[in-house]
Design a protein around this motif. Structure first.
Motif, PDB file in Angstrom:
ATOM      1  N   ASN A  47       0.689  -1.289   0.030  1.00 52.53           N
ATOM      2  CA  ASN A  47      -0.053   0.148  -0.069  1.00 52.53           C
ATOM      3  C   ASN A  47       0.928   1.419  -0.063  1.00 52.53           C
ATOM      4  OD1 ASN A  47      -2.704  -1.218  -0.091  1.00 52.53           O
ATOM      5  ND2 ASN A  47      -2.361  -1.537   2.357  1.00 52.53           N
ATOM      6  N   ASP A  51      -0.806   5.726   2.998  1.00 53.46           N
ATOM      7  CA  ASP A  51      -1.981   4.867   3.079  1.00 53.46           C
ATOM      8  C   ASP A  51      -2.813   5.508   4.339  1.00 53.46           C
ATOM      9  OD1 ASP A  51      -0.249   4.249   5.091  1.00 53.46           O
ATOM     10  OD2 ASP A  51      -0.577   2.119   5.309  1.00 53.46           O
ATOM     11  N   SER A 211      -5.986  -3.711   0.489  1.00 49.97           N
ATOM     12  CA  SER A 211      -5.968  -2.821  -0.247  1.00 49.97           C
ATOM     13  C   SER A 211      -7.095  -2.690  -1.174  1.00 49.97           C
ATOM     14  CB  SER A 211      -4.660  -3.163  -1.318  1.00 49.97           C
ATOM     15  OG  SER A 211      -4.719  -4.476  -1.591  1.00 49.97           O
ATOM     16  N   LYS A 237      -5.281   0.524   3.899  1.00 52.89           N
ATOM     17  CA  LYS A 237      -5.614   1.389   2.910  1.00 52.89           C
ATOM     18  C   LYS A 237      -7.107   1.088   2.399  1.00 52.89           C
ATOM     19  CE  LYS A 237      -4.078   3.051  -1.862  1.00 52.89           C
ATOM     20  NZ  LYS A 237      -3.165   2.709  -2.732  1.00 52.89           N
TER      21      LYS A 237
END
Length: 357
Positions: A47, A51, A211, A237
């Motif tokens: 990430n 983030d 993510s 994230k």
């Protein structure tokens, strides 16, 4: 004349001795440079360092150390590396090892197997793992956090704030670290609901990674549709998707009717900025559970520069040593007082929190 000649010889000998002594003894500047020759590389998860979560906090700690000690940002001082995907972890570590870094930091438990392997194969380098326990290896240290303590306080905040008696929890992956969030949050909600003589439902979902913003958005949207008015996200994230879902709901309602998000790892207040129906600016980040990875990383770097790298040790941070905290944010004064009382009871050992559930 003879006396003067002897005196002259003694004077010359003394001068030579003093000159040699001055050359052999490091100056204060040289000693300082040697002391601070701790070049650091940070390897984030996929990430990256922006983030709004743990990677960003850890990188801030590296930057703080580098700046204060006049190191240059780059491969000659301090730098960061971002793997493209989990399959790229080992290649990224190898890239770091090709440069002259004395301390290598890996963020997150997903990097653990690769960092442990690298530590075993490179005994002259210092390695650090953040947010997980590491094996006892002389050149490997770990920094972990008592996630359950911060999550418990988030549960207290949620229980005293919810109007619909329904709250949500969205986690990144199934793991020990994520289990601690779930255990603490659930326990905090349950304990507070008993004091309030209410039944508060806790919905919990796992995304499967840190993510997937779209998946987090869809899960949050479903929870809000099922009457949850507060969601605590601990999803890296991916958590940005939770904020996106909350914003969509809140923009269609008056400012007095909003759903909330509880942030994690960093103060995520700014992610909750929005305009309510009618154009009134407002914010829906109720509070954030903060892991002070920046403080922990900078402290470890300073120890290492002094020759005291804590190899083989796990440095555990919680409420007591200010490694975990909860910001007041948009909490009411009444709720904030309840949170502070719970915090002190945890520090005093009067509240015992399970690390898994």
């Amino acid at each position: 004349m003879k006396l003067n000649k002897k005196f002259s010889l003694l004077l010359i000998a003394s001068t030579i001795f003093l000159s040699l002594s001055a050359c052999s003894k490091p100056t204060h500047e040289e000693q300082t440079n040697k002391k601070l020759a701790n070049h650091i590389a940070l390897i984030s998860d996929t990430n990256g360092i922006k983030d709004n979560s743990l990677n960003q906090s850890a990188w801030q700690g590296v930057k703080n150390y580098g700046t204060k000690n006049n190191l240059v940002e780059g491969n000659k001082g301090y730098n960061y590396f971002v793997p493209k995907d989990p399959q790229d972890y080992q290649a990224t570590i190898n890239k770091v090892l090709d440069n002259d870094f004395s301390t290598i930091i890996g963020v997150g438990y997903t990097l653990k197997p690769n960092i442990v392997k690298a530590a075993k194969n490179n005994p002259k380098k210092n390695f650090v793992l953040i947010d997980t326990h590491a094996a006892k290896i002389k050149n490997l240290a770990s920094i972990s956090f008592k996630n359950q303590e911060g999550a418990y306080l988030a549960g207290v905040a949620a229980a005293y704030t919810t109007k619909n008696h329904t709250v949500g929890l969205i986690l990144g992956q199934n793991s020990k670290e994520m289990d601690s969030f779930k255990a603490g949050f659930t326990q905090g909600v349950t304990a507070s609901s008993r004091k309030l003589h209410k039944h508060i439902k806790v919905m919990s979902k796992t995304i499967g990674n840190f993510s997937d913003i779209n998946k987090a958005h869809d899960i949050a949207q479903e929870m809000y549709n099922q009457k949850a008015d507060i969601i605590f996200q601990a999803a890296g994230k991916s958590g940005q998707g939770v904020f996106k879902a909350a914003k969509e709901v809140n923009q269609t309602n008056p400012v007095g009717q909003k759903v909330w998000v509880i942030g994690s790892d960093e103060d995520q207040t700014k992610l909750g900025n929005y305009q309510a129906k009618g154009g009134q600016p407002s914010n829906f980040t109720l509070t954030s559970v903060i892991k002070s990875a920046d403080v922990a990383v900078e402290d470890l770097a300073n120890q290492t520069a002094k020759g005291n790298f804590p190899g083989g040790k796990n440095l555990n941070y919680g409420l007591k040593n200010k490694g975990i905290s909860l910001v007041q944010g948009n909490l009411s004064y009444h709720t904030w007082i309840k949170v502070q009382k719970a915090k002190q009871k945890i520090i005093d050992g009067k509240i015992k929190i399970m690390a898994n559930r």
